[in-house]
Scaffold this active site. Structure first.
Site, PDB file in Angstrom:
ATOM      1  N   CYS A 183      21.474  56.110  34.471  1.00  0.00           N
ATOM      2  CA  CYS A 183      22.581  55.597  35.266  1.00  0.00           C
ATOM      3  C   CYS A 183      22.057  55.098  36.614  1.00  0.00           C
ATOM      4  CB  CYS A 183      23.605  56.705  35.465  1.00  0.00           C
ATOM      5  SG  CYS A 183      25.072  56.202  36.349  1.00  0.00           S
ATOM      6  N   PRO A 184      22.469  53.953  37.040  1.00  0.00           N
ATOM      7  CA  PRO A 184      23.513  53.049  36.560  1.00  0.00           C
ATOM      8  C   PRO A 184      22.993  51.900  35.703  1.00  0.00           C
ATOM      9  CG  PRO A 184      22.904  52.340  38.737  1.00  0.00           C
ATOM     10  CD  PRO A 184      22.025  53.542  38.394  1.00  0.00           C
TER      11      PRO A 184
END
Length: 82
Positions: free
Chosen positions: A20-21
């Site tokens: 993430c992201p």
């Protein structure tokens, strides 16, 4: 997830190993480049992908046709609107 029939308008995107992201950002980028009506098959292993990818799809105005979890992998089938 049932495999979509082979089609010229389906692109596979393997984001396994990204954290993430990055999976959500790369999915957004791929959706923006996708032809109208085209489909994107995404595979990723980030635990937050089950939340982030559907949100990114919704925010881009695309349709999440299928979502599946297979062990640590998430699989998504996404269609860009025509």
């Amino acid at each position: 997830m049932p495999d979509a029939p082979p089609s010229e308008d389906t692109i596979d995107l393997d984001l396994s190993g990204l954290k993430c992201p990055l999976p959500a950002l790369r999915t957004r980028k791929a959706l923006r480049r996708l032809a109208p009506g085209g489909r994107l098959r995404v595979i990723c292993t980030d635990p937050l992908a089950g939340i982030d990818i559907p949100n990114a799809v919704r925010e881009e105005g695309a349709a999440l046709e299928a979502q599946e979890r297979d062990g640590a992998a998430f699989r998504f089938l996404i269609r860009r609107p025509a």
